[in-house]
Design a protein around this motif. Structure first.
Motif, PDB file in Angstrom:
ATOM      1  N   UNK A 120      -3.418   7.390  13.704  1.00 25.69           N
ATOM      2  CA  UNK A 120      -2.026   6.960  13.726  1.00 25.69           C
ATOM      3  C   UNK A 120      -1.154   7.985  14.441  1.00 25.69           C
ATOM      4  N   UNK A 121      -0.336   7.465  15.375  1.00 25.64           N
ATOM      5  CA  UNK A 121       0.613   8.300  16.116  1.00 25.64           C
ATOM      6  C   UNK A 121       2.059   7.990  15.727  1.00 25.64           C
ATOM      7  N   UNK A 122       2.281   6.867  15.051  1.00 30.38           N
ATOM      8  CA  UNK A 122       3.627   6.497  14.643  1.00 30.38           C
ATOM      9  C   UNK A 122       3.674   5.062  14.175  1.00 30.38           C
ATOM     10  N   UNK A 123       4.862   4.638  13.782  1.00 34.41           N
ATOM     11  CA  UNK A 123       5.038   3.272  13.312  1.00 34.41           C
ATOM     12  C   UNK A 123       6.409   2.767  13.726  1.00 34.41           C
ATOM     13  N   UNK A 124       6.458   1.494  14.054  1.00 36.81           N
ATOM     14  CA  UNK A 124       7.686   0.781  14.355  1.00 36.81           C
ATOM     15  C   UNK A 124       7.565  -0.499  13.547  1.00 36.81           C
ATOM     16  N   UNK A 125       7.880  -0.389  12.243  1.00 37.26           N
ATOM     17  CA  UNK A 125       7.559  -1.455  11.296  1.00 37.26           C
ATOM     18  C   UNK A 125       7.947  -2.813  11.832  1.00 37.26           C
ATOM     19  N   UNK A 126       7.056  -3.804  11.724  1.00 38.53           N
ATOM     20  CA  UNK A 126       5.842  -3.761  10.903  1.00 38.53           C
ATOM     21  C   UNK A 126       4.607  -3.258  11.651  1.00 38.53           C
ATOM     22  N   UNK A 127       4.764  -2.733  12.855  1.00 38.13           N
ATOM     23  CA  UNK A 127       3.621  -2.298  13.653  1.00 38.13           C
ATOM     24  C   UNK A 127       3.302  -0.825  13.421  1.00 38.13           C
ATOM     25  N   UNK A 128       2.011  -0.537  13.391  1.00 41.79           N
ATOM     26  CA  UNK A 128       1.505   0.832  13.343  1.00 41.79           C
ATOM     27  C   UNK A 128       0.868   1.103  14.696  1.00 41.79           C
ATOM     28  N   UNK A 129       1.017   2.318  15.219  1.00 36.78           N
ATOM     29  CA  UNK A 129       0.503   2.674  16.540  1.00 36.78           C
ATOM     30  C   UNK A 129      -0.496   3.823  16.408  1.00 36.78           C
ATOM     31  N   UNK A 142       0.844  -1.183   0.000  1.00 40.83           N
ATOM     32  CA  UNK A 142       0.000   0.000   0.000  1.00 40.83           C
ATOM     33  C   UNK A 142       0.889   1.246   0.000  1.00 40.83           C
ATOM     34  N   UNK A 143       0.299   2.349  -0.279  1.00 41.44           N
ATOM     35  CA  UNK A 143       1.039   3.604  -0.353  1.00 41.44           C
ATOM     36  C   UNK A 143       1.579   4.001   1.016  1.00 41.44           C
ATOM     37  N   UNK A 144       2.711   4.664   1.022  1.00 45.02           N
ATOM     38  CA  UNK A 144       3.313   5.112   2.267  1.00 45.02           C
ATOM     39  C   UNK A 144       2.430   6.082   3.024  1.00 45.02           C
ATOM     40  N   UNK A 145       1.471   6.698   2.345  1.00 42.94           N
ATOM     41  CA  UNK A 145       0.593   7.661   3.025  1.00 42.94           C
ATOM     42  C   UNK A 145      -0.190   7.009   4.151  1.00 42.94           C
ATOM     43  N   UNK A 146      -0.346   5.682   4.116  1.00 42.52           N
ATOM     44  CA  UNK A 146      -1.053   4.983   5.190  1.00 42.52           C
ATOM     45  C   UNK A 146      -0.273   5.017   6.491  1.00 42.52           C
ATOM     46  N   UNK A 147       1.025   5.331   6.448  1.00 40.16           N
ATOM     47  CA  UNK A 147       1.845   5.362   7.646  1.00 40.16           C
ATOM     48  C   UNK A 147       2.019   6.762   8.201  1.00 40.16           C
ATOM     49  N   UNK A 148       1.461   7.769   7.539  1.00 44.89           N
ATOM     50  CA  UNK A 148       1.547   9.133   8.033  1.00 44.89           C
ATOM     51  C   UNK A 148       0.797   9.242   9.352  1.00 44.89           C
ATOM     52  N   UNK A 149       1.329  10.072  10.257  1.00 46.79           N
ATOM     53  CA  UNK A 149       0.615  10.283  11.507  1.00 46.79           C
ATOM     54  C   UNK A 149      -0.627  11.125  11.246  1.00 46.79           C
ATOM     55  N   UNK A 150      -1.553  11.025  12.153  1.00 39.30           N
ATOM     56  CA  UNK A 150      -2.827  11.746  12.122  1.00 39.30           C
ATOM     57  C   UNK A 150      -3.818  11.219  11.084  1.00 39.30           C
ATOM     58  N   UNK A 151      -3.462  10.184  10.319  1.00 41.41           N
ATOM     59  CA  UNK A 151      -4.455   9.588   9.430  1.00 41.41           C
ATOM     60  C   UNK A 151      -5.298   8.629  10.254  1.00 41.41           C
ATOM     61  N   UNK A 174      -1.083  -2.375  15.520  1.00 38.85           N
ATOM     62  CA  UNK A 174      -1.483  -3.414  14.584  1.00 38.85           C
ATOM     63  C   UNK A 174      -0.472  -3.560  13.471  1.00 38.85           C
ATOM     64  N   UNK A 175      -0.508  -4.724  12.869  1.00 39.72           N
ATOM     65  CA  UNK A 175       0.227  -4.966  11.639  1.00 39.72           C
ATOM     66  C   UNK A 175      -0.782  -5.449  10.632  1.00 39.72           C
ATOM     67  N   UNK A 176      -0.505  -5.222   9.375  1.00 43.52           N
ATOM     68  CA  UNK A 176      -1.485  -5.528   8.342  1.00 43.52           C
ATOM     69  C   UNK A 176      -0.777  -6.020   7.093  1.00 43.52           C
TER      70      UNK A 176
END
Length: 114
Positions: free
Chosen positions: A26-35, A1-10, A102-104
């Motif tokens: 979204x508040x951040x990411x620690x791949x593969x996890x999104x927070x 998926x597009x990197x825009x899915x990992x932007x904060x505030x989405x 979560x991870x997806x």
């Protein structure tokens, strides 16, 4: 998926059937996890106990119980990307403190494990 899915505030959305029951900002990411921070909506409270049980199972390293929680969550709930498209597969943890991780993947995990 597009990197825009990992932007904060989405905002990703959690659904039970046709009802949106939580918004995950979204508040951040620690791949593969999104927070994210969780905004519980009407209908979410029915699922809070299974997320609490999942957290206890993880803390206790009870993998069988953790797998059972995952199956229960995935059989009842769906998730959508910020653009509204469905997430094919996810592992979601919603914590008692109102945060989530979560991870997806864009393909079902069963297909990946063959």
């Amino acid at each position: 998926m597009a990197n825009s899915n990992m932007n904060t505030d989405v905002v990703w959305r959690l659904h039970h059937g046709d009802q949106e029951i939580a918004r995950l900002t979204v508040t951040g990411a620690d791949m593969p996890w999104t927070h994210a921070d969780v905004e519980a909506l009407p209908g979410f409270e029915a699922f809070r106990p299974i997320f609490s049980e999942q957290e206890r199972a993880a803390d206790e390293e009870d993998w069988e119980r953790l797998d059972g929680c995952y199956e229960e969550i995935r059989s009842a709930l769906t998730m959508t990307f910020p653009d509204g498209s469905p997430v094919a597969e996810f592992i979601l943890h919603i914590h008692d403190d109102g945060t989530a991780g979560w991870r997806w993947h864009d393909e079902p995990f069963d297909e990946l494990n063959c």
